[in-house]
Design a protein around this motif. Structure first.
Motif, PDB file in Angstrom:
ATOM      1  N   ILE A 131      12.786  29.976  13.094  1.00 35.62           N
ATOM      2  CA  ILE A 131      14.022  29.599  12.241  1.00 35.62           C
ATOM      3  C   ILE A 131      14.044  28.262  11.871  1.00 35.62           C
ATOM      4  O   ILE A 131      13.894  27.283  12.621  1.00 35.62           O
ATOM      5  N   ARG A 158      12.863  32.815   9.034  1.00 42.49           N
ATOM      6  CA  ARG A 158      14.180  32.960   8.821  1.00 42.49           C
ATOM      7  C   ARG A 158      14.783  31.515   8.481  1.00 42.49           C
ATOM      8  O   ARG A 158      14.278  30.593   8.984  1.00 42.49           O
ATOM      9  N   ALA A 186      11.306  34.405   3.475  1.00 45.85           N
ATOM     10  CA  ALA A 186      12.106  34.335   4.372  1.00 45.85           C
ATOM     11  C   ALA A 186      13.531  34.432   3.950  1.00 45.85           C
ATOM     12  O   ALA A 186      14.065  33.774   3.061  1.00 45.85           O
ATOM     13  N   THR A 196      25.532  35.907  10.536  1.00 45.81           N
ATOM     14  CA  THR A 196      24.190  34.970  10.716  1.00 45.81           C
ATOM     15  C   THR A 196      24.046  34.688  12.462  1.00 45.81           C
ATOM     16  O   THR A 196      24.401  33.573  12.813  1.00 45.81           O
ATOM     17  N   LEU A 201      18.655  36.632  13.002  1.00 47.86           N
ATOM     18  CA  LEU A 201      17.478  35.570  13.423  1.00 47.86           C
ATOM     19  C   LEU A 201      16.560  36.021  14.342  1.00 47.86           C
ATOM     20  O   LEU A 201      15.446  35.424  14.313  1.00 47.86           O
ATOM     21  N   CYS A 204      12.542  39.267  14.574  1.00 48.07           N
ATOM     22  CA  CYS A 204      11.728  39.399  13.231  1.00 48.07           C
ATOM     23  C   CYS A 204      10.211  39.331  13.115  1.00 48.07           C
ATOM     24  O   CYS A 204       9.739  39.216  12.199  1.00 48.07           O
TER      25      CYS A 204
END
Length: 365
Positions: A131, A158, A186, A196, A201, A204
């Motif tokens: 992330i 992400r 992404a 969010t 998040l 994944c």
């Protein structure tokens, strides 16, 4: 989580002041992140960021002086190994996830390599995702000036845009287009939006804990990369840091020989490891077409390849997502085509002249 299940590891990165700790604070309030160990990196003599993480001291491990990409790398491995040992020996009752927050100056690649390539950790941990946070107010200038920030975006699974509520006059459309050209695979999320959170998040990676199967479409996002590639083939119109990065998908309809794909990866790893930022894919092999191979690498480090029990859906094409820096897309495509048996005039000669590698043994497929 069962004791023998690999623990998912999430790497939270982003340049200085991009809002990593603020995002982490919010996420840790989600009940789904119960039993999560948070490793907070510090840069400098005095740790500050860990004081801002609203979590009990038992759940936060502060890494001392240095950044994760240099002096503290050995300590990171030791910390992860200690967490695994505590879980296996019953000193920790449950450990559902590990989150590593890097310093804003960190190159995330060594962190990913520590998780994916360590001979002991690789059986106990699995990389869930990267992330990356970007400050909407200053992101364009940061990307212009700092190559580390560009790389953080390029390897992300992400991307979270922060401070959009304060960036009314910022060129957000231009920023989103730039991010999309850098890393079209992404999803770009807004930190101010309620959705969010955990669901957007985390989880994944390849493995879907809900269905207990491999979610290849969510993991690869190769269709998004292909669509962006159609519109932004070679992004020379942006900053020079960006122009060094390319993201594309190798697609092959037929089956591939197991030794051929191993040689292709070894060739890239031995000759161009620093230029291949990330590679992940699913490959149909000729020795057992019903059980595809999964590959995942970060620069010179590859997770031991795994065979899935079956194809997760009806799409049985070989698909390999590649993110490179200073390595031409045509060269990688030609190299893959040579080993996959795709016809092309004098391809092998051109590949040999451009790479001239010393092939080293890699994982057996």
């Amino acid at each position: 989580m069962k004791r023998h299940d690999p623990i998912p590891v999430t790497v939270l990165t982003g340049f200085l002041g991009s809002g990593k700790t603020t995002l982490l604070n919010r996420l840790l309030k989600d009940p789904q992140l119960t039993d999560t160990a948070v490793i907070v990196n510090e840069f400098g003599d005095v740790g500050i960021d860990h004081l801002l993480v609203e979590q009990s001291s038992d759940g936060v491990i502060e890494l001392s002086d240095g950044c994760l990409c240099c002096t503290v790398r050995g300590e990171l491995v030791d910390t992860l190994a200690e967490l695994v040992d505590r879980l296996q020996t019953g000193r920790i009752e449950r450990l559902r996830r590990i989150v590593i927050e890097t310093t804003g100056l960190a190159d995330p690649a060594p962190v990913l390599q520590a998780v994916m390539g360590h001979p002991v950790l690789v059986d106990s941990l699995r990389l869930d995702g990267v992330i990356t946070t970007l400050d909407a107010l200053n992101a364009i200038g940061t990307l212009d000036r700092h190559e580390e920030a560009v790389k953080q975006v390029a390897v992300a699974d992400r991307i979270v845009l922060t401070k959009t509520d304060l960036a009314e006059d910022a060129p957000l459309d231009a920023l989103r287009a730039r991010i999309g050209a850098l890393n079209p695979g992404a999803p770009l999320l807004d930190a101010q939006e309620a959705q969010t959170g955990y669901a957007a998040l985390f989880d994944c990676g390849l493995y879907d804990p809900e269905t207990k199967t491999a979610d290849v479409q969510r993991w690869l996002r190769d269709e998004a990369i292909a669509a962006a590639h159609h519109h932004h083939h070679h992004h020379h119109d942006v900053n020079r840091h960006d122009a060094r990065i390319r993201a594309f998908t190798l697609v092959h309809d037929g089956l591939v020989d197991r030794d051929a794909i191993a040689m292709f990866i070894d060739l890239l790893r031995s000759a161009h490891s620093e230029r291949v930022l990330r590679m992940k894919g699913i490959v149909g092999l000729s020795d057992n077409p019903e059980r595809p191979l999964v590959i995942h690498g970060v620069q010179g480090t590859f997770h031991p390849p795994a065979r899935l029990p079956s194809w997760p859906d009806n799409d049985r094409r070989t698909r390999i997502v590649v993110i490179t820096r200073d390595l031409g897309e045509d060269f990688v495509r030609d190299l893959f085509g040579a080993f996959a048996g795709q016809p092309a005039a004098d391809r092998a000669d051109r590949v040999a002249l451009e790479s001239n590698p010393l092939v080293v043994p890699g994982h057996r497929f």
